[in-house]
Design a protein around this motif. Structure first.
Motif, PDB file in Angstrom:
ATOM      1  N   UNK A 125     -52.945 -32.173  70.700  1.00  0.00           N
ATOM      2  CA  UNK A 125     -53.804 -32.523  71.841  1.00  0.00           C
ATOM      3  C   UNK A 125     -54.324 -33.957  71.711  1.00  0.00           C
ATOM      4  N   UNK A 126     -54.472 -34.440  70.479  1.00  0.00           N
ATOM      5  CA  UNK A 126     -55.021 -35.780  70.264  1.00  0.00           C
ATOM      6  C   UNK A 126     -53.944 -36.846  70.045  1.00  0.00           C
ATOM      7  N   UNK A 127     -52.758 -36.416  69.599  1.00  0.00           N
ATOM      8  CA  UNK A 127     -51.788 -37.436  69.171  1.00  0.00           C
ATOM      9  C   UNK A 127     -50.483 -37.446  69.969  1.00  0.00           C
ATOM     10  N   UNK A 128     -50.276 -36.468  70.867  1.00  0.00           N
ATOM     11  CA  UNK A 128     -48.975 -36.389  71.530  1.00  0.00           C
ATOM     12  C   UNK A 128     -47.965 -35.824  70.542  1.00  0.00           C
ATOM     13  N   UNK A 129     -46.813 -35.369  71.028  1.00  0.00           N
ATOM     14  CA  UNK A 129     -45.872 -34.696  70.142  1.00  0.00           C
ATOM     15  C   UNK A 129     -44.459 -34.905  70.688  1.00  0.00           C
ATOM     16  N   UNK A 216     -56.356 -37.915  61.369  1.00  0.00           N
ATOM     17  CA  UNK A 216     -55.225 -38.157  62.270  1.00  0.00           C
ATOM     18  C   UNK A 216     -55.659 -37.973  63.731  1.00  0.00           C
ATOM     19  N   UNK A 217     -56.573 -37.020  63.971  1.00  0.00           N
ATOM     20  CA  UNK A 217     -57.043 -36.806  65.353  1.00  0.00           C
ATOM     21  C   UNK A 217     -57.829 -38.039  65.832  1.00  0.00           C
ATOM     22  N   UNK A 218     -58.592 -38.667  64.917  1.00  0.00           N
ATOM     23  CA  UNK A 218     -59.337 -39.881  65.290  1.00  0.00           C
ATOM     24  C   UNK A 218     -58.365 -41.029  65.572  1.00  0.00           C
ATOM     25  N   UNK A 219     -57.353 -41.144  64.704  1.00  0.00           N
ATOM     26  CA  UNK A 219     -56.303 -42.154  64.888  1.00  0.00           C
ATOM     27  C   UNK A 219     -55.681 -41.985  66.287  1.00  0.00           C
ATOM     28  N   UNK A 220     -55.382 -40.723  66.646  1.00  0.00           N
ATOM     29  CA  UNK A 220     -54.774 -40.441  67.951  1.00  0.00           C
ATOM     30  C   UNK A 220     -55.696 -40.801  69.103  1.00  0.00           C
ATOM     31  N   UNK A 226     -49.910 -45.925  69.105  1.00  0.00           N
ATOM     32  CA  UNK A 226     -49.466 -46.036  67.711  1.00  0.00           C
ATOM     33  C   UNK A 226     -49.272 -44.636  67.097  1.00  0.00           C
ATOM     34  N   UNK A 227     -50.225 -43.747  67.383  1.00  0.00           N
ATOM     35  CA  UNK A 227     -50.150 -42.390  66.814  1.00  0.00           C
ATOM     36  C   UNK A 227     -48.898 -41.679  67.323  1.00  0.00           C
TER      37      UNK A 227
END
Ligand SMILES: NC(=O)c1ccc[n+]([C@@H]2O[C@H](COP(=O)([O-])OP(=O)(O)OC[C@H]3O[C@@H](n4cnc5c(N)ncnc54)[C@H](OP(=O)(O)O)[C@@H]3O)[C@@H](O)[C@H]2O)c1
Length: 244
Positions: A125-129, A216-220, A226-227
């Protein structure tokens, strides 16, 4: 005795959540499409009539102090190689079924005062997949739904928790991971269950189990482009097959 309804309770995270609740003295009414130790309600959530049947059985087995809408499936690979039917099923199980079940349980008065509703989304939900586009879409759909009903539910005395686990050591992760993925690097379902239940019972809205997953969720959130590129490199580019 407090009573919980857990979907996807035969295996993985749903099984771990059910085991932990039972250890803590809860009565668990489990659902799954497969047989299982905690499974009292069998239904394949791909099909809407089966979802309605499961809802009827859950209403009869309630009322509940905790509802964990956890059952989920994925479809991974190059999305154009995956049939449209598989994408529809991912959306049906991961987004439509929990919405129908949550709505039906609230409308029928099947939640006790102060009850907790938990929706299992995903770190995606935060980073795409990349490589699991319909899965990511379904998990964001249920996340936005949870966010949207949070305040109205709070006014009725119910808490809503959005759980966004990262990779876990479960059958689903093993089926959908790239070939070189190392299972021991993933979080156990038991650890994720512990973290999710703690947040839900403390009436916290968001839980991302695991320090590295939270990072990683914060990065996203702060660098989505970039994430997503990182996800493409560590997952999508390594796929040697499509699985649904
Ligand atoms: N594993 C991960 O790394 C990961 C990461 C982020 C989020 N999640 C989410 O966490 C939740 C639990 O995942 P998990 O890894 O524990 O999965 P799992 O090991 O596959 O367990 C899920 C359980 O739900 C059942 N289920 C699946 N589709 C169903 C359907 N149509 N109707 C009824 N039951 C169904 C499965 O039955 P079958 O065995 O027959 O499929 C299984 O018993 C899912 O929503 C998943 O998307 C998982």
């Amino acid at each position: 005795m407090k009573r919980a309804f857990v979907t996807g309770a035969a295996a993985g995270l749903g099984r771990a959540i059910s085991d932990r609740l039972i250890d803590e003295g809860w009565k668990v009414v489990g659902h799954d499409r497969d047989e299982g130790e905690h499974v009292a309600i069998r239904a394949d959530l791909v099909w809407r009539d089966a979802v309605d049947q499961a809802l009827g059985e859950a209403i009869a087995a309630g009322p509940f102090d905790l509802v964990v809408l956890n059952a989920g499936i994925s479809a991974t690979g190059r999305f154009e190689t995956i049939p449209a039917e598989a994408h529809s099923q991912v959306l049906a199980v991961n987004a439509e079924a929990p919405i129908v079940l949550a709505n039906g349980l609230v409308r029928s008065g099947s939640l006790n005062d102060g009850a907790h509703l938990v929706f299992v989304s995903s770190l995606s939900h935060f980073v795409g997949y990349p490589g699991a586009a319909s899965y990511a879409a379904s998990k964001s759909a249920i996340a936005i739904y949870a966010r949207s009903i949070r305040k109205p539910m709070k006014r009725r005395g119910f808490s809503v928790t959005l759980a966004c686990p990262g990779p876990m050591r479960t059958t689903q992760a093993a089926r959908h991971a790239p070939p070189d993925a190392r299972a021991e690097k993933r979080m156990t379902a038991e650890a994720a269950a512990r973290s999710i239940l703690k947040a839900a019972l403390a009436r916290r809205f968001l839980v991302v189990p695991g320090v590295s997953n939270r990072a990683f969720s914060l990065f996203g959130r702060f660098a989505p482009g970039l994430a997503t590129r990182v996800m493409r490199k560590i997952i999508y580019d390594k796929f040697d097959r499509s699985v649904w």
